[in-house]
Design an enzyme around this catalytic site. Structure first.
Site, PDB file in Angstrom:
ATOM      1  N   HIS A   7      15.028  12.258  13.182  1.00 49.20           N
ATOM      2  CA  HIS A   7      13.804  12.219  14.000  1.00 49.20           C
ATOM      3  C   HIS A   7      12.965  10.970  13.703  1.00 49.20           C
ATOM      4  CE1 HIS A   7      11.690  14.889  10.777  1.00 49.20           C
ATOM      5  NE2 HIS A   7      11.319  13.645  10.595  1.00 49.20           N
ATOM      6  N   HIS A   8      13.302  10.245  12.626  1.00 49.24           N
ATOM      7  CA  HIS A   8      12.594   8.986  12.358  1.00 49.24           C
ATOM      8  C   HIS A   8      13.158   7.849  13.186  1.00 49.24           C
ATOM      9  CE1 HIS A   8      10.274  10.425   8.856  1.00 49.24           C
ATOM     10  NE2 HIS A   8      11.305  11.229   8.689  1.00 49.24           N
ATOM     11  N   THR A  30       7.075  26.732   7.302  1.00 46.55           N
ATOM     12  CA  THR A  30       5.736  26.196   7.029  1.00 46.55           C
ATOM     13  C   THR A  30       4.686  27.163   7.557  1.00 46.55           C
ATOM     14  OG1 THR A  30       6.710  24.019   7.333  1.00 46.55           O
ATOM     15  CG2 THR A  30       4.321  24.101   7.193  1.00 46.55           C
ATOM     16  N   HIS A  50      13.241  11.451   4.435  1.00 40.61           N
ATOM     17  CA  HIS A  50      12.616  12.688   4.881  1.00 40.61           C
ATOM     18  C   HIS A  50      12.436  13.692   3.753  1.00 40.61           C
ATOM     19  CE1 HIS A  50      10.462  14.842   7.798  1.00 40.61           C
ATOM     20  NE2 HIS A  50      10.989  15.918   7.267  1.00 40.61           N
ATOM     21  N   ARG A  82       1.533   0.133  15.258  1.00 37.95           N
ATOM     22  CA  ARG A  82       1.192   0.096  13.835  1.00 37.95           C
ATOM     23  C   ARG A  82       1.604  -1.260  13.246  1.00 37.95           C
ATOM     24  NH1 ARG A  82       5.755   3.926  10.921  1.00 37.95           N
ATOM     25  NH2 ARG A  82       4.567   3.341   9.085  1.00 37.95           N
ATOM     26  N   TYR A 100       8.900  15.776   1.590  1.00 38.55           N
ATOM     27  CA  TYR A 100       8.738  17.124   1.022  1.00 38.55           C
ATOM     28  C   TYR A 100       8.578  17.064  -0.492  1.00 38.55           C
ATOM     29  CZ  TYR A 100       9.348  18.575   5.675  1.00 38.55           C
ATOM     30  OH  TYR A 100       9.136  18.724   7.005  1.00 38.55           O
ATOM     31  N   ASP A 110       7.452  22.791 -25.107  1.00 44.94           N
ATOM     32  CA  ASP A 110       7.342  21.422 -24.593  1.00 44.94           C
ATOM     33  C   ASP A 110       8.340  21.290 -23.450  1.00 44.94           C
ATOM     34  OD1 ASP A 110       7.223  18.518 -24.335  1.00 44.94           O
ATOM     35  OD2 ASP A 110       6.343  18.497 -26.324  1.00 44.94           O
ATOM     36  N   TRP A 165       7.501  -0.520   3.984  1.00 45.37           N
ATOM     37  CA  TRP A 165       8.079   0.135   2.802  1.00 45.37           C
ATOM     38  C   TRP A 165       9.487   0.637   3.070  1.00 45.37           C
ATOM     39  CZ3 TRP A 165       9.432   5.304   1.457  1.00 45.37           C
ATOM     40  CH2 TRP A 165       9.290   6.231   2.475  1.00 45.37           C
ATOM     41  N   HIS A 177       0.849  -1.202   0.000  1.00 47.35           N
ATOM     42  CA  HIS A 177       0.000   0.000   0.000  1.00 47.35           C
ATOM     43  C   HIS A 177       0.885   1.253   0.000  1.00 47.35           C
ATOM     44  CE1 HIS A 177      -2.856   3.070   1.295  1.00 47.35           C
ATOM     45  NE2 HIS A 177      -2.115   3.280   2.369  1.00 47.35           N
ATOM     46  N   SER A 193      -1.079  27.437  -3.718  1.00 46.06           N
ATOM     47  CA  SER A 193      -0.711  28.843  -3.926  1.00 46.06           C
ATOM     48  C   SER A 193      -1.212  29.374  -5.263  1.00 46.06           C
ATOM     49  CB  SER A 193       0.816  29.011  -3.859  1.00 46.06           C
ATOM     50  OG  SER A 193       1.297  28.508  -2.643  1.00 46.06           O
ATOM     51  N   GLU A 198      11.950  12.938   0.853  1.00 48.05           N
ATOM     52  CA  GLU A 198      10.861  12.329   0.068  1.00 48.05           C
ATOM     53  C   GLU A 198       9.495  12.858   0.530  1.00 48.05           C
ATOM     54  OE1 GLU A 198      10.645  10.417  -2.544  1.00 48.05           O
ATOM     55  OE2 GLU A 198       8.533   9.848  -2.407  1.00 48.05           O
ATOM     56  N   SER A 228      13.052   6.519 -13.243  1.00 50.06           N
ATOM     57  CA  SER A 228      11.970   7.305 -13.816  1.00 50.06           C
ATOM     58  C   SER A 228      11.865   8.672 -13.138  1.00 50.06           C
ATOM     59  CB  SER A 228      10.659   6.528 -13.670  1.00 50.06           C
ATOM     60  OG  SER A 228       9.574   7.369 -13.898  1.00 50.06           O
ATOM     61  N   SER A 229      11.906   8.667 -11.806  1.00 50.84           N
ATOM     62  CA  SER A 229      11.797   9.933 -11.066  1.00 50.84           C
ATOM     63  C   SER A 229      12.959  10.859 -11.375  1.00 50.84           C
ATOM     64  CB  SER A 229      11.794   9.683  -9.557  1.00 50.84           C
ATOM     65  OG  SER A 229      10.653   9.006  -9.186  1.00 50.84           O
ATOM     66  N   LYS A 247       4.082  29.956   5.234  1.00 48.88           N
ATOM     67  CA  LYS A 247       3.202  29.585   4.121  1.00 48.88           C
ATOM     68  C   LYS A 247       1.727  29.631   4.536  1.00 48.88           C
ATOM     69  CE  LYS A 247       6.106  26.909   1.129  1.00 48.88           C
ATOM     70  NZ  LYS A 247       5.650  27.609  -0.076  1.00 48.88           N
TER      71      LYS A 247
END
Lengths: 533, 47
Positions: free
Chosen positions: A304-305, A330, A255, A452, A259, A108, A144, A79, A270, A257, A171-172, A333
């Site tokens: 922090h993870h 943040t 991390h 979890r 963002y 293009d 994951w 998932h 925006s 990722e 690809s990314s 924003k």
């Protein structure tokens, strides 16, 4: 030798373009590739969503009802992989493909053939990834994050998963190179960096994040592969390696990722809020600097993870304070979005509803993130449903809502038809109610100590789990409304004018609806007052 | 100044300039990607 947009353009003149499936296989047009990305992303959203519903159906009641625990673990792992790499990221790349050339006045993307290749890798990568569910020993089931040594216990599927992740990464990275090359080189004369629409700015910064961290993920999973099959001991303590080192490398990718999945969402919101508030965006320059600050900080907070792995106190304090610092840009924003709405002539069409819900609900995810950033408190929250609630608030009413807002906002430009506003609003309200019923109770479950990634739980968690599962099915089923609205809009509807939104600004609205296949073959004149609204 | 120069360029000159820019950007970014990929594996191997 690279092939650039203007060399390719004559090659897909309508008279010589292949038709049918071959057209989509060989297209180098940014709008068609954007459509391919968006369709692929929607498909993966439903695949990943089905997995989520299997998870929530199992958790509806305590005890084991529907699936085997090992299959449950495969579902949680898949998932996440499908939603992150198959749904959210390709949706933003699809939006980038459609919108960036139109917003900066380019004909293009800068590298159209590479653009085609970067899309067509994706279906193969995901077919490979999903096929592992049918292999001996099943698909990946260790989460994951692929932490060793657990992930190394995956059966025959392991090398296929690693190859699939490498393909997604390639690809990314190709997509990111294309975005940077396009924005830096193909802007129309007069479209200075500080006149670019915020969506373009946020994507430029996101693309740099991708360039920096996708190779790090690739390196980490390459090392997992060599540890399993080629006798290395990068992460094997018995051979002199360190499993915790994998976590450091993984989260150095992981991390930023987060963002990568939220900065383009900031860009979308925006664009939408000023349109429906009928006011220019408040603090454009501060938005750009805040985005860049968030991107920079995202590289120095990975620890922090992993507060609970046993790092030195100085490390815990550094990662704690650095993480809290992210709240500052943040906050800038969120303040700017509210200041844009302040005393605006607001109307609440579907894109605006999703955008306003984004601001409110993403902020809830931000606040729970601040709670998790407090190292001593995190010892309690680590690996509980509180974490699940936090990141789903950031990613679902955050990233996913922004993608839906963007779809409703630009659908008239893409299809030439207005979508059904009544159905759009119904979709919004079902989604907004569903998502809160789904994820808000998970905060309480986490604070009460429910771990979890488990298929069964103690009886005291039954009530909130039942509510959460009901919310999941409400949210999941309401996405069928979204699918219907999109199909209906593609098939017909009230013709859309070039600028269907009264308050909209930007080059894409100077084009007719639907936007012709080839646009801005001759660079447009930039009116500075129209540039970013 | 560079921005002013593009405003007065012919379309052909503009496209040629863009092509050169795209190639330069592509080269730099591919090298960056390789550096990050191999660099992190090398760093991990030093441990």
């Amino acid at each position: 030798m690279s092939t650039t947009a203007d060399q390719i353009a004559p090659a897909h003149d309508e008279h010589h373009a292949p038709r049918g499936l071959l057209r989509w296989l060989t297209t180098t047009n940014h709008k068609e590739i954007g459509t391919l990305y968006l369709v692929f992303s929607l498909t993966m959203f439903f695949v990943g969503g089905t997995m989520a519903l299997i998870i929530r159906a199992e958790l509806f009641q305590p005890g084991l009802q529907i699936v085997e625990p090992y299959f449950f673990n495969q579902m949680t792992t898949m998932h996440a992989l499908v939603m992150i790499f198959g749904a959210v990221m390709p949706a933003f790349v699809g939006l980038a493909n459609w919108l960036i050339p139109m917003m900066i006045g380019a004909p293009d993307m800068a590298l159209p053939r590479m653009n085609n290749w970067s899309f067509w890798i994706m279906p193969f990568a995901f077919t490979l990834l999903l096929s592992t569910l049918f292999m001996d020993g099943g698909g990946p089931a260790g989460g994951w994050t692929l932490y060793p040594p657990l992930s190394l216990q995956t059966g025959a599927a392991f090398p296929f998963v690693i190859l699939a992740i490498h393909m997604m990464g390639v690809s990314s990275v190709m997509g990111a190179i294309n975005v940077i090359a396009t924005i830096l080189n193909l802007r129309a004369p007069g479209m200075t960096l500080m006149r670019m629409p915020l969506f373009v700015w946020t994507w430029l910064i996101t693309a740099y994040l991708l360039i920096a961290v996708m190779p790090v993920l690739a390196g980490a999973v390459t090392m997992l592969l060599t540890d399993k099959y080629f006798g290395t001991s990068f992460f094997n303590a018995a051979g002199g390696g360190d499993p915790v080192m994998f976590q450091h490398i993984f989260w150095f990718f992981g991390h930023p990722e987060v963002y990568i999945m939220i900065l383009p969402a900031f860009g979308i919101v925006s664009q939408i809020i000023p349109t429906f508030a009928r006011k220019p965006l408040f603090g454009y320059a501060s938005m750009v600097y805040a985005t860049a600050s968030i991107a920079f900080l995202s590289f120095i907070v990975w620890g922090h993870h992993m507060f609970t792995v046993g790092m030195p106190l100085a490390g815990e304090l550094f990662f704690m304070y650095a993480t809290m610092l992210i709240a500052v840009p943040t906050g800038v924003k969120v303040f700017n979005w509210m200041a844009t709405m302040w005393r605006g002539s607001m109307t609440f069409e579907t894109p605006m509803l999703f955008a306003v819900a984004f601001v409110v609900l993403f902020t809830i995810g931000g606040f729970s993130g601040l709670m998790l950033a407090i190292a001593p408190a995190d010892f309690q929250y680590q690996d509980t449903y509180f974490v699940v609630a936090h990141f789903h608030y950031v990613l679902v009413p955050g990233a996913v809502f922004s993608i839906m807002a963007a779809t409703y906002y630009w659908l008239p430009k893409w299809t030439g038809h207005m979508y059904d506003e009544k159905l759009g609003r119904l979709h919004f309200w079902c989604s907004a109610i569903g998502v809160n019923v789904l994820f808000f109770p998970q905060h309480f479950l986490g604070l009460a100590g429910m771990p979890r990634r488990i298929p069964d739980y103690a009886l005291q968690f039954a009530g909130f789990n039942m509510i959460s599962s009901i919310g999941a099915f409400l949210f999941g089923l309401s996405q069928l409304i979204f699918l219907w609205v999109v199909i209906k809009c593609i098939r017909g509807g009230e013709p859309a004018p070039a600028k269907p939104w009264e308050g909209a600004h930007g080059l894409e609205w100077t084009l007719p609806s639907p936007a012709p296949l080839h646009t801005f073959q001759t660079p447009p004149q930039i009116d500075p007052s129209e540039a970013h609204g | 100044m560079a921005e002013m120069a593009t405003m007065t360029m012919s379309d052909d000159d503009l496209r040629a300039r863009q092509r050169r820019g795209v190639r330069r950007t592509l080269l730099v970014l591919v090298l960056l990607v390789l550096a990050f990929y191999l660099g992190f594996i090398w760093l991990a191997a030093q441990r």
